[in-house]
Design a protein around this motif. Structure first.
Motif, PDB file in Angstrom:
ATOM      1  N   ALA A  24       0.835  -1.207   0.000  1.00  0.00           N
ATOM      2  CA  ALA A  24       0.000   0.000   0.000  1.00  0.00           C
ATOM      3  C   ALA A  24       0.866   1.252   0.000  1.00  0.00           C
ATOM      4  CB  ALA A  24      -0.928  -0.001   1.217  1.00  0.00           C
ATOM      5  N   GLU A  25       2.084   1.104   0.478  1.00  0.00           N
ATOM      6  CA  GLU A  25       3.022   2.229   0.508  1.00  0.00           C
ATOM      7  C   GLU A  25       3.284   2.793  -0.886  1.00  0.00           C
ATOM      8  OE1 GLU A  25       7.749   2.943   1.407  1.00  0.00           O
ATOM      9  OE2 GLU A  25       6.767   1.204   2.321  1.00  0.00           O
ATOM     10  N   ALA A  26       3.044   2.003  -1.925  1.00  0.00           N
ATOM     11  CA  ALA A  26       3.257   2.476  -3.290  1.00  0.00           C
ATOM     12  C   ALA A  26       2.370   3.672  -3.624  1.00  0.00           C
ATOM     13  CB  ALA A  26       3.005   1.348  -4.286  1.00  0.00           C
ATOM     14  N   LEU A  27       1.324   3.879  -2.833  1.00  0.00           N
ATOM     15  CA  LEU A  27       0.449   5.033  -3.041  1.00  0.00           C
ATOM     16  C   LEU A  27       1.093   6.337  -2.574  1.00  0.00           C
ATOM     17  CD1 LEU A  27      -2.850   3.361  -1.819  1.00  0.00           C
ATOM     18  CD2 LEU A  27      -2.308   3.985  -4.172  1.00  0.00           C
ATOM     19  N   LEU A  28       2.165   6.232  -1.788  1.00  0.00           N
ATOM     20  CA  LEU A  28       2.885   7.423  -1.330  1.00  0.00           C
ATOM     21  C   LEU A  28       3.822   7.930  -2.419  1.00  0.00           C
ATOM     22  CD1 LEU A  28       3.878   6.115   2.218  1.00  0.00           C
ATOM     23  CD2 LEU A  28       2.256   7.965   1.777  1.00  0.00           C
ATOM     24  N   SER A  29       3.989   9.238  -2.447  1.00  0.00           N
ATOM     25  CA  SER A  29       4.980   9.817  -3.354  1.00  0.00           C
ATOM     26  C   SER A  29       6.375   9.653  -2.768  1.00  0.00           C
ATOM     27  CB  SER A  29       4.685  11.299  -3.583  1.00  0.00           C
ATOM     28  OG  SER A  29       4.929  12.038  -2.386  1.00  0.00           O
ATOM     29  N   THR A  30       7.374   9.895  -3.586  1.00  0.00           N
ATOM     30  CA  THR A  30       8.753   9.825  -3.100  1.00  0.00           C
ATOM     31  C   THR A  30       8.983  10.826  -1.981  1.00  0.00           C
ATOM     32  OG1 THR A  30       9.551   9.089  -5.262  1.00  0.00           O
ATOM     33  CG2 THR A  30      11.170  10.064  -3.769  1.00  0.00           C
ATOM     34  N   ALA A  31       8.452  12.033  -2.123  1.00  0.00           N
ATOM     35  CA  ALA A  31       8.629  13.058  -1.091  1.00  0.00           C
ATOM     36  C   ALA A  31       7.954  12.648   0.211  1.00  0.00           C
ATOM     37  CB  ALA A  31       8.076  14.396  -1.578  1.00  0.00           C
ATOM     38  N   GLU A  32       6.775  12.046   0.113  1.00  0.00           N
ATOM     39  CA  GLU A  32       6.077  11.593   1.318  1.00  0.00           C
ATOM     40  C   GLU A  32       6.860  10.502   2.028  1.00  0.00           C
ATOM     41  OE1 GLU A  32       1.462  12.545  -0.067  1.00  0.00           O
ATOM     42  OE2 GLU A  32       2.433  10.664  -0.663  1.00  0.00           O
ATOM     43  N   ARG A  33       7.440   9.570   1.269  1.00  0.00           N
ATOM     44  CA  ARG A  33       8.251   8.520   1.887  1.00  0.00           C
ATOM     45  C   ARG A  33       9.497   9.095   2.544  1.00  0.00           C
ATOM     46  NH1 ARG A  33       6.936   5.715  -2.741  1.00  0.00           N
ATOM     47  NH2 ARG A  33       9.028   5.979  -3.625  1.00  0.00           N
TER      48      ARG A  33
END
Length: 411
Positions: A24-33
């Motif tokens: 589900a983490e794939a829904l996060l953007s690179t900046a959010e991660r």
């Protein structure tokens, strides 16, 4: 995956490669991660070494408060450059805090979830312009003060704290103040808040209204609730209000009935569902690390069939819980807020959380009841999360009412 999901994250980039089985983490953007990665580093290096000691003492590690605030997690500057912080980011922020410690997650969401929602939903546009920036940077710290000593699940109809408006005899119309009398209980973080968002029933019209009360105002007294066996680090207070005077300017102008309070609750229950999900992840990861290292009968504990079956059930619960909260968060991002949706997420994730922490405690064995194992902390703290922001039964009745069209609540 939705059409808006980011490219699937690689195993090396992922924060949650074990507990987040379906990514589900794939829904996060690179900046959010990246922001969440900074939070992860802080929690691992600064927070985790303190948790067992402060949990046993029943005290909150105040030395973590300012550094946690300084991480700028509510509306991170590096996200607003790319795009505003999204609901999925806020959800995973809660998840990350809860997979470390439920008290930390509860403490942070008291401000970022409960109090912020009270201002966002209950304050007028003018009040929001003044208060919301201070809420976001924690220069105005507040807590949500709804539950009472005699009223929790029935607080909608049973709220007994009163508010009456008194005109100033020397100042003329409009120069008076509201006078609050009553008590609130289980209010987390009240002892360090600047203001208490107090809900009280107007004696003139019988409707519920909300007020920002200075914690140090005359007539306000706070008592720490002692002897807790769950969320021991979170400081909960019993608050007494005795003739407390509050100006009209400090009343939340968009709260004029319990329906307005209910609008806040349906948003906040989704935060608790994320806490329940993150707490499961923390318990599961701690148990998994333990059984990989623990030797019994000359082999790794994790190599036994019965242990693997329990690990699989834990992972299934977490995966199902993440699916619930991610989908609910997506719906709320589209502006769909329904009582039954947040109630379903809170009810089901909490139910699965209870089983997950019990299984984690079980596979760790006797060491699962000592603070040397993180599992013990998660196991105990789950009981508080199971009950707050709507018990299992109350949430079930909200769902049942939506399904059948008939209310089963007692009157």
């Amino acid at each position: 995956m939705t059409a808006t999901a980011t490219t699937k994250t690689s195993q090396e980039q992922r924060l949650y490669s074990v507990a987040d089985w379906y990514d589900a983490e794939a829904l996060l953007s690179t900046a959010e991660r990246q922001v969440l990665g900074r939070l992860r580093d802080f929690l691992d290096t600064e927070a985790k070494p303190l948790l067992a000691e402060y949990w046993e003492k029943g005290e909150f590690p105040e030395q973590l408060a300012r550094p946690l605030i300084d991480l700028d997690l509510m509306e991170p500057a590096d996200l607003t450059v790319e795009a505003p912080a999204r609901g999925i980011y806020h959800g995973f922020r809660i998840f990350e805090l809860a997979r470390t410690d439920a008290s930390l997650a509860t403490w942070y969401t008291a401000q970022a979830g409960l109090f912020r929602t009270a201002i966002r939903v209950g304050a007028s546009e003018e009040q929001q312009k003044e208060w919301m920036p201070k809420v976001i940077d924690f220069s105005l710290k507040g807590v949500f003060s709804l539950t009472e000593p005699g009223h929790g699940s029935d607080v909608a109809g049973g709220l007994s704290t009163t508010a009456r408006y008194e005109e100033d005899p020397d100042g003329g119309t409009g120069s008076g103040a509201w006078v609050l009398d009553g008590a609130k209980r289980w209010i987390g973080g009240a002892s360090t808040a600047d203001v208490l968002c107090v809900f009280a029933r107007d004696v003139a019209d019988g409707q519920v209204k909300a007020f920002l009360v200075d914690r140090t105002a005359p007539g306000v007294s706070l008592e720490k609730i002692q002897g807790k066996t769950s969320l021991r680090m979170m400081q909960n207070a019993h608050i007494t209000l005795d003739g407390v005077r509050v100006s009209e300017a400090m009343r939340l102008h968009n709260v004029n009935s319990f329906k307005d309070v209910a609008a806040m609750l349906r948003a906040m229950r989704s935060d608790v569902a994320w806490i329940a999900t993150g707490l499961q992840a923390g318990a599961f990861e701690a148990a998994l690390a333990y059984v990989r290292e623990r030797q019994q009968f000359g082999r790794s504990l994790g190599s036994f069939q019965l242990v693997q079956e329990k690990l699989a059930r834990m992972l299934g619960n977490i995966t199902a819980s993440l699916s619930l909260v991610v989908r609910l968060t997506e719906q709320q991002g589209w502006g769909i807020y329904r009582d039954q949706d947040s109630a379903l997420a809170k009810m089901q994730t909490s139910l699965m959380m209870r089983e997950t922490v019990a299984l984690a405690r079980e596979v760790v064995g006797g060491n699962g009841i000592t603070l040397a194992s993180d599992v013990a902390r998660f196991h105990a703290d789950a009981e508080a999360v199971y009950s707050y922001e709507g018990t299992h039964e109350i949430n079930a009745l909200i769902i049942g009412r939506a399904l059948t069209g008939a209310s089963a609540f007692t009157h």
